[in-house]
Design a protein around this motif. Sequence first.
Motif, PDB file in Angstrom:
ATOM      1  N   PRO A 126       1.112  -1.313  -0.055  1.00 22.64           N
ATOM      2  CA  PRO A 126       0.257   0.212   0.287  1.00 22.64           C
ATOM      3  C   PRO A 126       0.914   1.630  -0.237  1.00 22.64           C
ATOM      4  O   PRO A 126       1.954   1.047   0.395  1.00 22.64           O
ATOM      5  N   SER A 127       0.437   2.404  -0.311  1.00 24.43           N
ATOM      6  CA  SER A 127       0.781   3.343  -0.923  1.00 24.43           C
ATOM      7  C   SER A 127       0.859   4.424   0.176  1.00 24.43           C
ATOM      8  O   SER A 127       2.206   5.533   0.717  1.00 24.43           O
ATOM      9  N   ARG A 128       0.320   4.002   1.448  1.00 25.05           N
ATOM     10  CA  ARG A 128       0.217   5.368   2.448  1.00 25.05           C
ATOM     11  C   ARG A 128      -0.813   4.378   3.994  1.00 25.05           C
ATOM     12  O   ARG A 128      -1.173   4.801   4.403  1.00 25.05           O
ATOM     13  N   GLU A 129       0.422   3.371   3.893  1.00 20.94           N
ATOM     14  CA  GLU A 129      -0.245   2.906   5.563  1.00 20.94           C
ATOM     15  C   GLU A 129       1.296   2.191   6.005  1.00 20.94           C
ATOM     16  O   GLU A 129       2.741   2.982   4.897  1.00 20.94           O
ATOM     17  N   ASP A 130       1.416   2.398   7.476  1.00 22.27           N
ATOM     18  CA  ASP A 130       2.959   2.402   8.224  1.00 22.27           C
ATOM     19  C   ASP A 130       2.496   0.409   9.108  1.00 22.27           C
ATOM     20  O   ASP A 130       1.496   0.179   8.579  1.00 22.27           O
ATOM     21  N   ALA A 131       4.038   0.179   9.688  1.00 20.81           N
ATOM     22  CA  ALA A 131       3.392  -0.573  10.046  1.00 20.81           C
ATOM     23  C   ALA A 131       3.446  -1.953   9.786  1.00 20.81           C
ATOM     24  O   ALA A 131       2.122  -2.784  10.289  1.00 20.81           O
ATOM     25  N   SER A 132       3.674  -2.002   8.272  1.00 18.56           N
ATOM     26  CA  SER A 132       4.082  -3.476   7.778  1.00 18.56           C
ATOM     27  C   SER A 132       2.681  -3.953   7.395  1.00 18.56           C
ATOM     28  O   SER A 132       2.208  -4.889   6.680  1.00 18.56           O
ATOM     29  N   VAL A 133       1.030  -2.676   7.414  1.00 21.36           N
ATOM     30  CA  VAL A 133      -0.104  -2.903   7.040  1.00 21.36           C
ATOM     31  C   VAL A 133      -0.049  -3.552   5.318  1.00 21.36           C
ATOM     32  O   VAL A 133       0.803  -2.689   4.725  1.00 21.36           O
ATOM     33  N   GLY A 134      -0.427  -5.009   4.984  1.00 20.56           N
ATOM     34  CA  GLY A 134      -0.657  -4.878   3.992  1.00 20.56           C
ATOM     35  C   GLY A 134       0.656  -5.506   3.384  1.00 20.56           C
ATOM     36  O   GLY A 134       0.657  -5.723   2.034  1.00 20.56           O
ATOM     37  N   ILE A 135       1.455  -5.553   3.626  1.00 23.51           N
ATOM     38  CA  ILE A 135       2.578  -6.716   3.861  1.00 23.51           C
ATOM     39  C   ILE A 135       2.105  -7.821   4.296  1.00 23.51           C
ATOM     40  O   ILE A 135       2.060  -8.567   5.325  1.00 23.51           O
ATOM     41  N   ALA A 136       2.463  -8.781   3.006  1.00 28.64           N
ATOM     42  CA  ALA A 136       2.510  -9.948   3.203  1.00 28.64           C
ATOM     43  C   ALA A 136       3.824 -10.902   2.862  1.00 28.64           C
ATOM     44  O   ALA A 136       4.091 -10.522   1.682  1.00 28.64           O
ATOM     45  N   ASP A 137       3.936 -12.563   2.630  1.00 32.30           N
ATOM     46  CA  ASP A 137       4.784 -12.714   1.767  1.00 32.30           C
ATOM     47  C   ASP A 137       4.291 -13.282   0.822  1.00 32.30           C
ATOM     48  O   ASP A 137       5.263 -13.283  -0.432  1.00 32.30           O
ATOM     49  N   GLU A 138       2.811 -12.658  -0.165  1.00 36.85           N
ATOM     50  CA  GLU A 138       2.420 -12.832  -1.269  1.00 36.85           C
ATOM     51  C   GLU A 138       3.084 -11.438  -1.991  1.00 36.85           C
ATOM     52  O   GLU A 138       2.720 -11.628  -2.950  1.00 36.85           O
ATOM     53  N   SER A 139       3.243 -10.709  -0.908  1.00 36.81           N
ATOM     54  CA  SER A 139       3.480  -8.931  -1.707  1.00 36.81           C
ATOM     55  C   SER A 139       5.154  -9.431  -2.997  1.00 36.81           C
ATOM     56  O   SER A 139       4.988  -8.595  -3.875  1.00 36.81           O
TER      57      SER A 139
END
Length: 309
Positions: A126-139
């Motif tokens: 995601p372009s406007r999040e922090d704290a690794s929100v939206g980041i997973a192995d599938e990223s």
Amino acid sequence: GVIEEMDDIKAALNSLGYKSTVFNVDSDIFRLVEFLKEEKPDLIFNLVECVENESLQEMNVAGIYELLKIPYTGANPLSLGIALNKPLVKQLLSHNGIKTPKFQVFKFTEKVVLQDGMKYPLIVKPSREDASVGIADESVVYNFSELKKRVRFIFQEFDQPALVEEYIDGRELNVAIVGCKKPIVFPISEIDFSGLTKDMHKIVSYDAKWMHGTVAYEGTKGVCPAKLPADIEAKLKETALKCFRLIGCRDYGRVDFRLSGDGEIYVLEVNPNPDISDDAGFARSARTYGLTHAETVGKIVESALERSQ
């Protein structure tokens, strides 16, 4: 995570002799304003990260403190807003000669077409999040089909543009900084990915950061100090301090890096107001420097009060 951080900071403030009151900023901003008008705090330890699950509102809460002329810890509204705009941060870094992975931004109305020079594997965030929100192995994606699927996931789940970066395979390093006028750069911390399974990517995903008991969480451990050649260590600290000042961090911040196998340093993110829970990476670096958690919190408070005088 925010609740744990709040508890840790309140305990630290109490141990230092400060009188503190906890206030939960929820969707009722008028309630916050009334509270501040009645309490007239000498200083706000600002832990706000979002309002109504909207990360960009973080900057507006800091704006309320500014308008009410109440001193507070951490970055100002402009810096908080800039830091949450990941593509803008990367543009600022590149313009100032600081290396960051090649990137591209996909918006809702655009076709997914990679620019020349972008090479797989890529990582989609995601372009406007922090704290690794939206980041997973599938990223991490390896072909066009996987890229389209993950970009669509960002659109659907987060209703915002997708940031696509070249994935830098290498060591992940964090540099924590405290202070403002004379900032202290703490010893460098490294994320040890050796506990992950062979099929997992070496990234700090949301699970790795927050989800206790998962393979990702248990398999990623912080190590401080990181074992680095003296010249690389010096370059990392110098670059971190430059990033800290460029984005406008105050009182405390953290810069995340990737060190590639051929020794190239890449800035992944610049984090104003990072997590400073007693078990967080920032506190680990502070302890290695020689500060207790309470002393670290005290230095942040002292820096904010010094600015306000």
